[in-house]
Design a protein around this motif. Structure first.
Motif: not given
Length: 408
Positions: A321-328, A354-358, A360-367
């Motif tokens: 869940g760590y942000q590894v890039s700057r905001n573009v 803790h965010k849903h978008y993280h 949920r993405a891990l729960k359904q990889p590639g979708i």
């Protein structure tokens, strides 16, 4: 004790300072049960010529705290006796209690006990409504609340959300029921932002252990908003106006069935609106992810998305869940960035696990995942996040982009 005059087997009235006082009752409905589970007692006053005296006019007659308390007791006694004469099953009677004068005058606390005994109403059918913001002597208010609880009555906080209402009193008084002030449902009926606030308030009250009544519902739309906010009960002119005689046999099942279907349809429509809003972005997002896998250059890959005017920012998270890039940021959005939120604009090393978008993405990889609209901490604006896991160089990332969300 109140000097009541019998008008019929199921109705009594009394006189006060030249006015004739009578009871009206407005039903309070359980949304899930689709029927009235309680009735609020409301006073009605008439002059000798039969014209109505507004409630404000009646309440302005007493000259001091003792007289206000006497009028309050007169109204409560009238409501209890009228309620006891009608067929109401196990329904509650909601009684407004002027807690301000109860505390200031500190009367004998046996009044309600005696009233219940003479009327034959069981204590567990009485809901004492208190406007908590009226009282400054909180210790004394707690003393009276404790007395009513010991009798077996339920406690309700009335008009919550108005005036100086606050959650401190909710935590402290632990009411069984909280009635949301009608102004809040009116505002929520006109603003999606206030609607979200109402939903949050209902959720907090549930966490505090209180059932929630939304009162003052006057339109179908307001009823749908109350249902969507997950209120337990509902009251207002849309369903029934106060009447002297209670019709416990009147069925509202069809009304609530239609409302629940309408709320479900609105939920489906909102999901469809959301899908339609982001439909054009999914192709661009797929291209950006593919570009990142191929070229492993996040900023260039993000630029693929910036042709869409709704695009705000892109950022890359790792599996933790760590942000590894700057905001573009999209070039067109950089001109709109608000410097007041400068401390939050940089997301480097932030953790969004803790965010849903993280998750949920891990729960359904590639979708591709599409979030519901939410308030972004980055710039305090409503946004939607599109996210997807991607594996680059043997490492799993979550590619995210935020779209600006405008309320319909």
């Amino acid at each position: 004790m109140l000097n009541i005059a019998r008008l019929s087997d199921d109705k009594v009235d009394t006189h006060y300072r030249g006015l004739s006082l009578s009871s009206h009752f407005q039903p309070i409905f359980s949304i899930a049960h689709g029927r009235a589970v309680g009735y609020e007692g409301l006073i009605r006053a008439h002059r000798p010529d039969g014209t109505a005296e507004p409630p404000a006019g009646l309440l302005s007659i007493p000259c001091n705290g003792r007289e206000c308390l006497d009028l309050d007791r007169t109204c409560r006694t009238l409501h209890v006796h009228n309620f006891a004469r009608q067929a109401t099953g196990e329904a509650w009677l909601f009684l407004n209690l002027n807690s301000q004068y109860l505390v200031s005058e500190q009367p004998d606390i046996g009044f309600t006990r005696d009233l219940l005994q003479t009327s034959g109403i069981a204590a567990h059918r009485l809901v004492i409504e208190i406007i908590e913001s009226e009282v400054s002597d909180h210790a004394q208010l707690k003393h009276f609340v404790s007395h009513f609880r010991q009798l077996g009555c339920l406690i309700a906080i009335d008009d919550f959300g108005a005036g100086h209402s606050n959650f401190d009193r909710i935590w402290d008084l632990e009411p069984d029921i909280v009635k949301i002030d009608r102004r809040l449902i009116q505002d929520a009926g006109q603003s999606r932002r206030v609607e979200r606030i109402l939903t949050g308030i209902v959720s907090l009250l549930h966490e505090a252990g209180s059932l929630v009544v939304v009162e003052g519902v006057e339109t179908e739309h307001e009823a749908l908003v109350a249902i969507a906010a997950n209120a337990d009960m509902i009251q207002g002119f849309y369903f029934a106006k106060p009447q002297a005689r209670i019709d416990a046999e009147q069925s509202f099942a069809t009304t609530f069935d239609n409302l629940l279907r309408g709320q479900q349809w609105q939920s489906v429509k909102r999901n469809a609106d959301l899908q339609h809003y982001v439909s054009g972005i999914e192709g661009l997002f797929h291209r950006a992810v593919t570009h990142f896998v191929t070229h492993q250059h996040f900023e260039q890959s993000s630029a693929v998305l910036f042709s869409d005017p709704r695009m705000v920012r892109c950022y890359l998270l790792n599996a933790e869940g760590y942000q590894v890039s700057r905001n573009v940021y999209a070039p067109h959005y950089q001109q709109q960035m608000n410097a007041r939120f400068a401390p939050l604009l940089c997301g480097d090393h932030a953790n969004w696990s803790h965010k849903h978008y993280h998750y949920r993405a891990l729960k359904q990889p590639g979708i591709i995942q599409i979030s519901r609209p939410y308030l972004s901490v980055a710039d305090s604006r409503m946004c939607i996040t599109v996210s997807q896991t991607v594996v680059v160089g043997g490492t799993l990332y979550v590619f995210c982009c935020d779209l600006n969300w405008q309320e319909p």
